[in-house]
Design a protein around this motif. Structure first.
Motif, PDB file in Angstrom:
ATOM      1  N   ASP A 116     -13.000  55.364 120.834  1.00 50.69           N
ATOM      2  CA  ASP A 116     -13.306  54.214 121.632  1.00 50.69           C
ATOM      3  C   ASP A 116     -13.239  54.279 122.895  1.00 50.69           C
ATOM      4  O   ASP A 116     -14.064  53.885 123.744  1.00 50.69           O
ATOM      5  CB  ASP A 116     -12.368  52.915 120.918  1.00 50.69           C
ATOM      6  N   ALA A 117     -11.980  54.842 123.373  1.00 44.52           N
ATOM      7  CA  ALA A 117     -11.760  55.003 124.823  1.00 44.52           C
ATOM      8  C   ALA A 117     -12.836  55.746 125.781  1.00 44.52           C
ATOM      9  O   ALA A 117     -13.047  55.292 126.909  1.00 44.52           O
ATOM     10  CB  ALA A 117     -10.377  55.615 125.038  1.00 44.52           C
ATOM     11  N   VAL A 118     -13.273  56.809 125.092  1.00 45.38           N
ATOM     12  CA  VAL A 118     -14.369  57.542 125.809  1.00 45.38           C
ATOM     13  C   VAL A 118     -15.523  56.772 126.175  1.00 45.38           C
ATOM     14  O   VAL A 118     -16.192  57.101 127.698  1.00 45.38           O
ATOM     15  CB  VAL A 118     -14.749  58.618 124.928  1.00 45.38           C
ATOM     16  N   LEU A 151     -25.969  47.538 123.912  1.00 42.50           N
ATOM     17  CA  LEU A 151     -25.039  47.193 122.601  1.00 42.50           C
ATOM     18  C   LEU A 151     -23.801  46.541 123.230  1.00 42.50           C
ATOM     19  O   LEU A 151     -23.079  46.323 122.658  1.00 42.50           O
ATOM     20  CB  LEU A 151     -25.195  48.328 121.799  1.00 42.50           C
ATOM     21  N   GLY A 152     -23.420  47.493 124.103  1.00 43.87           N
ATOM     22  CA  GLY A 152     -22.051  47.218 124.771  1.00 43.87           C
ATOM     23  C   GLY A 152     -22.180  45.695 125.325  1.00 43.87           C
ATOM     24  O   GLY A 152     -20.910  44.943 125.235  1.00 43.87           O
ATOM     25  N   VAL A 296     -11.648  46.390 129.854  1.00 43.75           N
ATOM     26  CA  VAL A 296     -12.580  46.818 128.620  1.00 43.75           C
ATOM     27  C   VAL A 296     -11.548  47.557 127.752  1.00 43.75           C
ATOM     28  O   VAL A 296     -11.699  47.282 126.595  1.00 43.75           O
ATOM     29  CB  VAL A 296     -13.768  47.497 129.136  1.00 43.75           C
ATOM     30  N   VAL A 297     -10.798  48.388 128.061  1.00 47.76           N
ATOM     31  CA  VAL A 297      -9.761  49.184 127.331  1.00 47.76           C
ATOM     32  C   VAL A 297      -8.900  48.350 126.785  1.00 47.76           C
ATOM     33  O   VAL A 297      -8.330  48.441 125.703  1.00 47.76           O
ATOM     34  CB  VAL A 297      -8.967  50.177 128.097  1.00 47.76           C
ATOM     35  N   SER A 298      -8.407  47.050 127.685  1.00 50.60           N
ATOM     36  CA  SER A 298      -7.402  46.151 126.897  1.00 50.60           C
ATOM     37  C   SER A 298      -8.161  45.347 125.673  1.00 50.60           C
ATOM     38  O   SER A 298      -7.299  45.008 124.631  1.00 50.60           O
ATOM     39  CB  SER A 298      -6.883  45.284 127.814  1.00 50.60           C
ATOM     40  N   LEU A 299      -9.290  45.420 125.813  1.00 48.58           N
ATOM     41  CA  LEU A 299     -10.124  44.736 124.544  1.00 48.58           C
ATOM     42  C   LEU A 299     -10.167  45.419 123.395  1.00 48.58           C
ATOM     43  O   LEU A 299      -9.861  45.200 122.044  1.00 48.58           O
ATOM     44  CB  LEU A 299     -11.413  44.156 125.039  1.00 48.58           C
ATOM     45  N   MET A 300     -10.186  46.874 123.876  1.00 45.30           N
ATOM     46  CA  MET A 300     -10.011  47.804 122.627  1.00 45.30           C
ATOM     47  C   MET A 300      -8.679  47.829 122.074  1.00 45.30           C
ATOM     48  O   MET A 300      -8.435  48.060 120.795  1.00 45.30           O
ATOM     49  CB  MET A 300     -10.412  49.430 123.270  1.00 45.30           C
ATOM     50  N   ALA A 301      -7.635  47.910 122.711  1.00 44.97           N
ATOM     51  CA  ALA A 301      -6.217  47.932 122.463  1.00 44.97           C
ATOM     52  C   ALA A 301      -5.859  46.627 121.559  1.00 44.97           C
ATOM     53  O   ALA A 301      -5.188  46.491 120.712  1.00 44.97           O
ATOM     54  CB  ALA A 301      -5.414  48.048 123.714  1.00 44.97           C
ATOM     55  N   ARG A 306     -14.958  47.946 119.502  1.00 45.68           N
ATOM     56  CA  ARG A 306     -14.810  49.284 118.716  1.00 45.68           C
ATOM     57  C   ARG A 306     -16.228  49.811 119.020  1.00 45.68           C
ATOM     58  O   ARG A 306     -16.951  49.963 118.111  1.00 45.68           O
ATOM     59  CB  ARG A 306     -14.832  48.888 117.282  1.00 45.68           C
ATOM     60  N   PRO A 307     -16.322  50.360 120.367  1.00 44.20           N
ATOM     61  CA  PRO A 307     -17.510  51.096 120.538  1.00 44.20           C
ATOM     62  C   PRO A 307     -17.785  52.164 119.616  1.00 44.20           C
ATOM     63  O   PRO A 307     -18.751  52.710 119.218  1.00 44.20           O
ATOM     64  CB  PRO A 307     -17.398  51.706 122.052  1.00 44.20           C
TER      65      PRO A 307
END
Ligand SMILES: NC(=O)c1ccc[n+]([C@@H]2O[C@H](COP(=O)([O-])OP(=O)(O)OC[C@H]3O[C@@H](n4cnc5c(N)ncnc54)[C@H](OP(=O)(O)O)[C@@H]3O)[C@@H](O)[C@H]2O)c1
Length: 341
Positions: A116-118, A151-152, A296-301, A306-307
């Motif tokens: 995800d993070a990449v 898609l992002g 964006v990373v905080s939304l993943m956390a 979930r890219p």
């Protein structure tokens, strides 16, 4: 260390280069790559030898700019990261490298997967499409072109408070868009597209179009479907590697008469309410690039983004040419592509 170097159109080679890490300068950071991601639109354009992106170096040149790695050592003046931190940078596809503490980077918290993070920087660009256009919650957004960036933008839209519709050129991409959370999806050449968008927007029309496809007909679609006085965020590199135009891209009926705004998704987004700072010349900027990436990373956390769900291919770095050739052939089922180092 190993690095991917493009020597000319479709001439990509993995090469060995030396990297001296014996004595780091005060502001240097030594990073070993774990995975990097293919940025299909831009990378494919370079790979096939389409017009050069302004500012990009000529051949031979590096490729890629989504890199996740582990900090191995830091110079004496570096405070942003520590040894052992997992970071995402905009470094090219390479096994290890040095960067300086002032370059773009985001520290990845535990709980966010590498895969995800990449995508932090790619999704930051998708987010920038909204920020540059001063998007407001409640607006209706159409995303034309459903590659990684599109898609992002689809995935972020509902999180930002938008009602989002994907405009695709293939049913496979419509399915992916559905999976990423679009409220609706249509084909760009659907003869009833306008009627369907009118129904989707309850007759109000599309407030903001995010254009991620390069071909000129995609601009035409964007300008046709945006409502009068609406805006179009252009992140694509319009006309890159495309045949000459057979229509006026700024025809009065779509541009002047409708009073729309065309926005280039590059440079900084404006922000009305900068942090108050004791020093009036140093205000923190909410939409500085690394702030967007960190958001964006905080939304993943938070488990909201979930890219990695769209990773269709995982390659060892030594198979990189195969991946680029597949992108060159425009394989529709190829979307998220990562390289393991
Ligand atoms: N502004 C910046 O800073 C910046 C930075 C990075 C990337 N970019 C650009 O942003 C764009 C998007 O990147 P990406 O990686 O997501 O590229 P991508 O994978 O090529 O995505 C674009 C998608 O749009 C589709 N498309 C083409 N014509 C269309 C049409 N008329 N209607 C609907 N969809 C259509 C393409 O299909 P086909 O494959 O069939 O053509 C493709 O699936 C690229 O042009 C890239 O160069 C800009």
């Amino acid at each position: 260390m190993k690095i991917a170097i493009l020597h000319g159109p479709r001439d990509l080679r993995i090469e060995e280069q030396t990297l001296d890490v014996s004595r780091l300068a005060a502001d240097e950071i030594w990073v070993k790559t774990r995975i990097s991601a293919l940025k299909i639109g831009t990378d494919r354009g370079n790979y096939e030898g389409a017009d050069q992106v302004p500012g990009a170096p000529g051949y031979p040149r590096w490729v890629g700019d989504s890199n996740l790695g582990i900090v191995q050592a830091v110079g004496s003046a570096v405070t942003r990261v520590q040894v052992g931190d997992r970071i995402v940078t905009r470094a090219p596809h390479q096994s290890e490298y040095l960067l300086t503490g002032s370059e773009s980077l985001v520290v990845i918290p535990d709980g966010v997967s590498d895969e995800d993070a990449v995508y932090a920087h790619l999704y930051a660009l998708s987010a920038h499409c909204y920020h540059k256009a001063q998007f407001r919650p409640g607006e209706t957004v159409a995303v034309v072109g459903l590659g990684v960036l599109g898609l992002g933008a689809i995935a972020l839209g509902p999180l930002f408070g938008g009602r989002v519709v994907g405009i695709a050129n293939s049913p496979i991409r419509m399915e992916m868009s559905q999976k990423m959370g679009a409220h609706a999806n249509f084909l760009y050449d659907d003869p009833n597209l306008q009627a369907k968008l009118d129904e989707f927007s309850h007759g109000v029309g599309i407030d903001l179009v995010i254009l991620t496809a390069n071909p000129w007909p995609a601009l035409r679609t964007a300008m046709q479907i945006v409502r009068p006085n609406g805006r179009v965020s252009v992140v694509s590199l319009l006309g890159r590697g495309e045949p000459p135009l057979d229509f006026n891209p700024l025809a009065m009926e779509w541009f002047y008469n409708k009073g729309i705004s065309l926005l280039a998704v590059s440079g900084r987004a404006g922000y009305l309410y900068p942090d108050a700072s004791p020093n009036p010349f140093q205000t923190a900027d909410r939409y500085a690039w690394d702030h967007i990436a960190a958001h964006v990373v905080s939304l993943m956390a938070d488990g909201l983004l979930r890219p990695s769900r769209l990773i269709t291919h995982r390659f060892h770095y030594s198979e990189m040419v195969t991946a680029y050739e597949m992108a060159y052939q425009r394989e529709k089922n190829m979307l998220g592509v990562t390289f393991n180092w």
